[in-house]
Motif scaffolding. Structure first.
Motif, PDB file in Angstrom:
ATOM      1  N   SER A  36       0.817  -1.220   0.000  1.00  0.00           N
ATOM      2  CA  SER A  36       0.000   0.000   0.000  1.00  0.00           C
ATOM      3  C   SER A  36       0.849   1.269   0.000  1.00  0.00           C
ATOM      4  O   SER A  36       0.315   2.359  -0.241  1.00  0.00           O
ATOM      5  N   PHE A  37       2.157   1.152   0.251  1.00  0.00           N
ATOM      6  CA  PHE A  37       3.014   2.332   0.211  1.00  0.00           C
ATOM      7  C   PHE A  37       3.030   2.957  -1.182  1.00  0.00           C
ATOM      8  O   PHE A  37       3.342   4.135  -1.320  1.00  0.00           O
ATOM      9  N   LYS A  38       2.691   2.184  -2.194  1.00  0.00           N
ATOM     10  CA  LYS A  38       2.610   2.764  -3.536  1.00  0.00           C
ATOM     11  C   LYS A  38       1.608   3.907  -3.578  1.00  0.00           C
ATOM     12  O   LYS A  38       1.766   4.849  -4.365  1.00  0.00           O
ATOM     13  N   GLY A  39       0.578   3.834  -2.732  1.00  0.00           N
ATOM     14  CA  GLY A  39      -0.420   4.896  -2.678  1.00  0.00           C
ATOM     15  C   GLY A  39       0.054   6.163  -2.012  1.00  0.00           C
ATOM     16  O   GLY A  39      -0.647   7.177  -2.032  1.00  0.00           O
ATOM     17  N   LEU A  40       1.250   6.131  -1.398  1.00  0.00           N
ATOM     18  CA  LEU A  40       1.818   7.308  -0.738  1.00  0.00           C
ATOM     19  C   LEU A  40       2.839   8.015  -1.629  1.00  0.00           C
ATOM     20  O   LEU A  40       3.503   8.943  -1.178  1.00  0.00           O
ATOM     21  N   GLN A  41       2.951   7.578  -2.879  1.00  0.00           N
ATOM     22  CA  GLN A  41       3.998   8.093  -3.761  1.00  0.00           C
ATOM     23  C   GLN A  41       3.427   8.997  -4.847  1.00  0.00           C
ATOM     24  O   GLN A  41       2.251   8.908  -5.208  1.00  0.00           O
ATOM     25  N   LEU A  42       4.287   9.865  -5.358  1.00  0.00           N
ATOM     26  CA  LEU A  42       3.931  10.687  -6.501  1.00  0.00           C
ATOM     27  C   LEU A  42       3.683   9.808  -7.727  1.00  0.00           C
ATOM     28  O   LEU A  42       4.130   8.654  -7.762  1.00  0.00           O
ATOM     29  N   PRO A  43       3.018  10.330  -8.738  1.00  0.00           N
ATOM     30  CA  PRO A  43       2.877   9.562  -9.986  1.00  0.00           C
ATOM     31  C   PRO A  43       4.253   9.197 -10.541  1.00  0.00           C
ATOM     32  O   PRO A  43       5.206   9.971 -10.436  1.00  0.00           O
ATOM     33  N   THR A  44       4.350   8.021 -11.128  1.00  0.00           N
ATOM     34  CA  THR A  44       5.633   7.588 -11.672  1.00  0.00           C
ATOM     35  C   THR A  44       6.022   8.438 -12.871  1.00  0.00           C
ATOM     36  O   THR A  44       5.177   8.864 -13.657  1.00  0.00           O
ATOM     37  N   ARG A  45       7.306   8.677 -12.992  1.00  0.00           N
ATOM     38  CA  ARG A  45       7.841   9.471 -14.095  1.00  0.00           C
ATOM     39  C   ARG A  45       8.250   8.567 -15.246  1.00  0.00           C
ATOM     40  O   ARG A  45       8.600   7.411 -15.044  1.00  0.00           O
ATOM     41  N   GLU A  46       8.225   9.128 -16.430  1.00  0.00           N
ATOM     42  CA  GLU A  46       8.679   8.392 -17.593  1.00  0.00           C
ATOM     43  C   GLU A  46      10.204   8.269 -17.563  1.00  0.00           C
ATOM     44  O   GLU A  46      10.901   9.204 -17.171  1.00  0.00           O
ATOM     45  N   VAL A  47      10.702   7.118 -17.965  1.00  0.00           N
ATOM     46  CA  VAL A  47      12.126   6.942 -18.230  1.00  0.00           C
ATOM     47  C   VAL A  47      12.246   6.427 -19.661  1.00  0.00           C
ATOM     48  O   VAL A  47      11.263   5.982 -20.260  1.00  0.00           O
ATOM     49  N   ALA A  48      13.439   6.489 -20.204  1.00  0.00           N
ATOM     50  CA  ALA A  48      13.604   6.116 -21.611  1.00  0.00           C
ATOM     51  C   ALA A  48      13.195   4.671 -21.868  1.00  0.00           C
ATOM     52  O   ALA A  48      12.565   4.364 -22.877  1.00  0.00           O
ATOM     53  N   ALA A  94       8.708  -0.103  -5.237  1.00  0.00           N
ATOM     54  CA  ALA A  94       9.703   0.970  -5.358  1.00  0.00           C
ATOM     55  C   ALA A  94       9.816   1.490  -6.791  1.00  0.00           C
ATOM     56  O   ALA A  94      10.803   2.121  -7.146  1.00  0.00           O
ATOM     57  N   GLU A  95       8.808   1.255  -7.600  1.00  0.00           N
ATOM     58  CA  GLU A  95       8.826   1.704  -8.989  1.00  0.00           C
ATOM     59  C   GLU A  95       9.041   3.215  -9.095  1.00  0.00           C
ATOM     60  O   GLU A  95       9.870   3.693  -9.869  1.00  0.00           O
ATOM     61  N   GLU A  96       8.282   3.982  -8.315  1.00  0.00           N
ATOM     62  CA  GLU A  96       8.378   5.450  -8.414  1.00  0.00           C
ATOM     63  C   GLU A  96       9.753   5.970  -7.997  1.00  0.00           C
ATOM     64  O   GLU A  96      10.383   6.722  -8.761  1.00  0.00           O
ATOM     65  N   PRO A  97      10.282   5.603  -6.819  1.00  0.00           N
ATOM     66  CA  PRO A  97      11.607   6.120  -6.469  1.00  0.00           C
ATOM     67  C   PRO A  97      12.707   5.632  -7.395  1.00  0.00           C
ATOM     68  O   PRO A  97      13.680   6.361  -7.632  1.00  0.00           O
ATOM     69  N   ASN A  98      12.580   4.444  -7.947  1.00  0.00           N
ATOM     70  CA  ASN A  98      13.628   3.953  -8.844  1.00  0.00           C
ATOM     71  C   ASN A  98      13.625   4.697 -10.173  1.00  0.00           C
ATOM     72  O   ASN A  98      14.689   4.979 -10.736  1.00  0.00           O
ATOM     73  N   ARG A  99      12.454   5.019 -10.694  1.00  0.00           N
ATOM     74  CA  ARG A  99      12.386   5.824 -11.907  1.00  0.00           C
ATOM     75  C   ARG A  99      12.971   7.216 -11.651  1.00  0.00           C
ATOM     76  O   ARG A  99      13.737   7.742 -12.479  1.00  0.00           O
ATOM     77  N   ALA A 100      12.608   7.791 -10.517  1.00  0.00           N
ATOM     78  CA  ALA A 100      13.125   9.119 -10.191  1.00  0.00           C
ATOM     79  C   ALA A 100      14.635   9.096 -10.031  1.00  0.00           C
ATOM     80  O   ALA A 100      15.341  10.012 -10.477  1.00  0.00           O
ATOM     81  N   LEU A 101      15.154   8.050  -9.414  1.00  0.00           N
ATOM     82  CA  LEU A 101      16.599   7.938  -9.206  1.00  0.00           C
ATOM     83  C   LEU A 101      17.330   7.806 -10.536  1.00  0.00           C
ATOM     84  O   LEU A 101      18.363   8.449 -10.756  1.00  0.00           O
ATOM     85  N   SER A 287       6.908   9.787  -1.288  1.00  0.00           N
ATOM     86  CA  SER A 287       7.118  11.071  -1.958  1.00  0.00           C
ATOM     87  C   SER A 287       5.846  11.890  -2.108  1.00  0.00           C
ATOM     88  O   SER A 287       5.895  13.122  -2.144  1.00  0.00           O
ATOM     89  N   GLY A 288       4.699  11.224  -2.194  1.00  0.00           N
ATOM     90  CA  GLY A 288       3.447  11.958  -2.335  1.00  0.00           C
ATOM     91  C   GLY A 288       2.861  12.404  -1.015  1.00  0.00           C
ATOM     92  O   GLY A 288       2.195  13.439  -0.949  1.00  0.00           O
TER      93      GLY A 288
END
Length: 312
Positions: A36-48, A94-101, A287-288
């Motif tokens: 459920s922590f995925k619900g506490l995150q910002l929208p995922t960002r695009e990566v190449a 951890a999809e969102e933080p990994n894309r951001a990183l 992050s969200g």
């Protein structure tokens, strides 16, 4: 420092929902909470590019997910291990933080799966993550990565596994590691620290919850003495890669992370430690919900760009 206002709002919300401590939950319930922590995150960002790969791990097929940012030159690589108390968590959470990183640090991020307790106890998780690290070093050039600039990173239980991966790489002729990033790591199964007593209840992870995680992970109490479970028990920390250790003020794991940073430094390891006052366990995945989550992200980005010599 007072508890961050966004953190206080989050904790109040969790209390109103009647969320129980992890030792009071079934394994399935614990996994649902961590997911459920995925619900506490910002929208995922695009990566190449995002690529899912599998390889033959110690106990069968194992998954890694590779995040590749836009770049035209070989990129440094960050091998990331998710947290979840050894019993929960996944690549997905951890999809969102990994894309951001990947985007912000200018690195390829390789996130790995591993067998979870209690179905698979110690040393399954460290064997899987070390195998995935070796696979990454051997194969990442196919995806535009530079295996000579390779960092290990993890948060919470993943921080433990990242620290152990650095130890095993040194001791078992593993990949050359350029840096290690330990985000509020679980270091010592037998820790009896001031922070574990002071923040034993009410701050996302309780002391009893942390004990439950360790009991679920270790096959026997004697396993706690093994440096592949408790890396601070290694006979020597000399020769380990430069380390960034991040801790938060209001959490049970704070002091054992800081003690490990001090051990690394005393062993001559280039070590940077940063404590974030007013914050609690898990904010790297929030992050969200907790705007100050970016402070941990920014510290990781700056450290990695420096140690991995990321080109502008």
């Amino acid at each position: 420092m007072a508890l961050d206002s966004a953190v206080q709002d989050l904790l109040d919300g969790l209390q109103q929902q009647g969320l129980k401590s992890f030792e009071q939950l079934s394994t399935e319930e614990s996994r649902a909470v961590v997911d459920s922590f995925k619900g506490l995150q910002l929208p995922t960002r695009e990566v190449a590019e995002v690529i899912d790969e599998t390889f033959d791990g110690p106990a069968g097929k194992q998954q890694v997910r590779i995040y590749i940012p836009e770049a035209s030159h070989p990129l440094p690589v960050v091998f990331y291990i998710h947290g979840g108390g050894f019993i929960a968590g996944s690549i997905d959470v951890a999809e969102e933080p990994n894309r951001a990183l990947a985007n912000d640090a200018g690195v390829i991020v390789v996130a790995t799966s591993y067998r979870l307790a209690p179905e698979s106890k110690f040393p399954a998780a460290t064997d899987d993550t070390f195998a995935a690290l070796k696979w990454t070093a051997e194969n990442i050039s196919r995806f535009g990565g530079d295996p000579t600039r390779l960092a290990v990173m993890g948060d919470s239980a993943g921080g433990n596994l990242a620290a152990v991966a650095a130890l095993r790489s040194r001791d078992e002729n593993g990949p050359q590691i350029s840096a290690q990033v330990l985000v509020y790591p679980a270091i010592d199964a037998n820790a009896e620290t001031a922070s574990k007593r002071e923040f034993q209840e009410g701050y996302v992870i309780t002391s009893a919850g942390m004990d439950h995680f360790w009991e679920s992970y270790l096959s026997s109490p004697e396993d706690a003495d093994h440096p592949h479970a408790t890396p601070s028990n290694a006979s020597s920390l000399t020769g380990l890669p430069p380390a960034l250790v991040l801790t938060n003020e209001y959490e049970v794991l704070r002091d054992e992370g800081e003690d490990y940073a001090a051990q690394l430094s005393a062993a001559g390891v280039d070590t940077t430690h940063q404590r974030f006052d007013g914050l609690v366990h898990g904010v790297y995945w929030m992050s969200g919900a907790v705007p100050r989550s970016h402070e941990l992200h920014d510290a990781v980005v700056a450290f990695l760009r420096d140690k991995l010599k990321v080109q502008e």
